[in-house]
Design an enzyme around this catalytic site. Structure first.
Site, short mmCIF file in Angstrom:
data_model
loop_
_atom_site.label_atom_id
_atom_site.label_comp_id
_atom_site.label_asym_id
_atom_site.label_seq_id
_atom_site.Cartn_x
_atom_site.Cartn_y
_atom_site.Cartn_z
N CYS A 87 -8.26 1.38 -1.35
CA CYS A 87 -7.63 0.69 -0.22
C CYS A 87 -7.51 -0.78 -0.58
O CYS A 87 -8.53 -1.46 -0.76
CB CYS A 87 -8.44 0.86 1.06
SG CYS A 87 -7.80 -0.14 2.44
N CYS A 124 0.85 -1.19 0.00
CA CYS A 124 0.00 0.00 0.00
C CYS A 124 0.88 1.24 0.00
O CYS A 124 1.79 1.36 0.83
CB CYS A 124 -0.91 0.01 1.23
SG CYS A 124 -1.92 1.50 1.37
N CYS A 177 -3.26 -0.44 8.90
CA CYS A 177 -2.46 -1.67 8.93
C CYS A 177 -1.16 -1.41 9.70
O CYS A 177 -0.64 -0.30 9.70
CB CYS A 177 -2.12 -2.14 7.52
SG CYS A 177 -3.54 -2.65 6.53
N CYS A 233 -11.78 -12.39 20.20
CA CYS A 233 -11.01 -11.42 19.41
C CYS A 233 -9.97 -10.71 20.26
O CYS A 233 -9.39 -9.72 19.83
CB CYS A 233 -11.95 -10.41 18.75
SG CYS A 233 -12.97 -9.47 19.91
N GLU A 277 -28.24 -12.03 23.51
CA GLU A 277 -27.52 -10.88 22.98
C GLU A 277 -27.82 -9.65 23.83
O GLU A 277 -28.93 -9.50 24.35
CB GLU A 277 -27.92 -10.63 21.52
CG GLU A 277 -27.47 -9.33 20.90
CD GLU A 277 -25.96 -9.12 20.96
OE1 GLU A 277 -25.54 -7.99 21.24
OE2 GLU A 277 -25.21 -10.09 20.73
#
EC number: 2.1.1.190
Length: 482
Positions: free
Chosen positions: A208, A121, A130, A437, A363
């Protein structure tokens, strides 16, 4: 795998020919040009590295990468160095230090690693999107996967054979949702893109390479469509979302936008096959024209239909691999009672229900529960009970789990699922699949499960976010045999 971990040959040889010296010098120059532009956190504690150990050359040699992709140098003091790769000897600047752990940034490199590569990039050095384009992608994953495996073995005492092969998807075009920052203080010269690392400045983009098409190619034309309109100043950010049927441009605005701007953006979007959605200050969404709802297919004929602000897994291929792995590990059977905590729109819920299990989906966001329920009904899936619950409320969580479940799936946000895990070791379902995550909160929660009678039978990473510091992981817990 072995050649991914070897050090640069240029560093290992004491004698070189003139041509080799010239090549090495050029390589170092290229590497130093890279690190000169890398993005690092600023600190008042920053100071030139100068210890007794290396006072003569002011440099350290990197041995490995941690799971976030930082260079690691081990010794009496452990160094975590942004922008450095294994085998490289680096001049560094300390960003922060605590006891015998130092965070630092690379100032220059003496002999670049064979793993170092030019970023693909053109704005990598400035953009905060990034962090890991300076290293071969396969090598980065190998080092980071190994670092996370070692960390889990050390912190959780897991046995051999637990760690599984990584789940990998496409690189680099993988991201199907992104939020673009905008600087429209000068409506005739708008900046649209991502923010610089540790800054509010916007890096102007035309495309991108991380985004899927048509999202990537829409950025430049979208900026052009917005320029010249004073009310562009009222745009807070713009989200781009790609479904399997359509893609959307979602414009968040704090004050009303002029009709001419909306018409111009709508014309641009139609030319690219995109729909335009406006979101006002109160969060109300309004489609421009006859916008279609988004559909994202997953596995076994299931799909979700997200709204603009709903959480989705941004990497379609890796998400489908994660669902399939969860199905194998959970092994849902007809009429088994399975709870899906942090269920969102039913990403995991619906495929589990398709196997005939009786699923309770829990949830914390009420609007997502309503959309998930409606979406399931449209697909003819009736064996799910959809619940809205405060997922941090201990009493509510324990009361829900007292109903009795054979198996449980967890897919929490970065904060983890500590309250739920404490309740699970009382409820004792026979199988738990945890999707995380954030490896740090996962390790914390896993200790609760292990201390409560479970063993980690399988675990591994999912490369959901290539070229970034982030890492997704999954683990299977089963009741420990007495």
């Amino acid at each position: 795998m072995a050649n991914l971990f070897k050090q640069s040959r240029a560093k290992q040889k004491n004698k070189t020919t003139p041509s080799q010296t010239q090549t090495s010098t050029k390589g170092s120059a290229r590497a130093n040009a890279q690190v000169a532009g890398l993005r690092f956190k600023k600190s008042k504690q920053s100071k030139e590295h100068n210890t007794a150990q290396d006072a003569n050359n002011n440099a350290i040699t990197i041995q490995e990468l941690d799971w976030m992709g930082q260079g690691v140098a081990r010794g009496a003091t452990m160094y975590f160095v942004e922008g450095a790769l294994p085998g490289e000897t680096c001049d560094i600047e300390v960003v922060s230090s605590k006891k015998k752990v130092v965070s630092a940034k690379t100032i220059s490199i003496q002999g670049p690693s064979e793993l170092r590569q030019p970023p693909f990039c053109p704005v990598f050095e400035a953009c905060g999107g990034c962090q890991l384009q300076h290293i071969d992608a396969d090598a980065a994953l190998a080092y980071r996967d190994n670092a996370l495996k070692i960390m889990m073995e050390r912190q959780l005492s897991i046995g051999s054979g637990v760690w599984q092969a990584p789940l990998v998807g496409p690189r680099p075009q993988y991201r199907r949702k992104a939020r673009l920052a905008i600087d429209a203080r000068n409506p005739d010269n708008i900046k649209l893109g991502f923010r610089e690392a540790n800054s509010n400045k916007v890096v102007n983009l035309d495309t991108c390479p991380i985004l899927v098409n048509p999202l990537s190619t829409a950025i430049g034309p979208l900026r052009n469509a917005l320029e010249g309109y004073d009310s562009a100043r009222h745009i807070g950010h713009i989200s781009l979302i790609a479904g399997d049927n359509r893609a959307q441009v979602v414009i968040k605005h704090t004050k009303a936008l002029e009709d001419a701007l909306i018409e111009t953006v709508d014309a641009f979007a139609k030319a690219l096959g995109l729909d335009v959605v406006l979101e006002n200050k109160q969060g109300r969404l309004r489609s421009v024209g006859e916008a279609q709802g988004l559909i994202m297919h997953t596995v076994d004929g299931c799909s979700i239909s997200p709204s603009a602000n709903d959480f989705i897994q941004i990497n379609k291929v890796v998400n489908e691999k994660m669902i399939n792995q969860a199905l194998v590990w959970l092994d849902p059977r007809p009429n088994e009672r399975i709870a899906d905590w942090f269920s969102g729109l039913g990403n995991f819920t619906l495929p589990i229900a398709k196997k005939g299990a009786l699923v309770q989906a829990i949830e914390g966001v009420a609007e997502m529960v309503l959309r998930a329920k409606d979406n399931a009904q449209q697909q003819g899936i009736e064996n799910v009970e959809w619940l809205h619950l405060d997922l941090a409320n201990k009493a509510n969580v324990e009361a829900s789990l007292q109903q009795g479940f054979d198996k449980v799936l967890l897919d929490p946000s970065r904060e983890g699922a500590l309250t739920v895990c404490h309740a699970l070791v009382k409820a004792l379902p026979k199988t738990i699949v945890y999707v995380s995550c954030n490896p740090s909160t996962f390790s914390r929660d896993a200790k609760v499960l292990i201390n409560g009678g479970y063993e980690m039978e399988k675990a591994g990473v999912a490369e959901m976010f290539p070229f970034t510091h982030h890492m997704e992981m999954m683990a299977l817990f089963t009741q420990r045999q007495q």
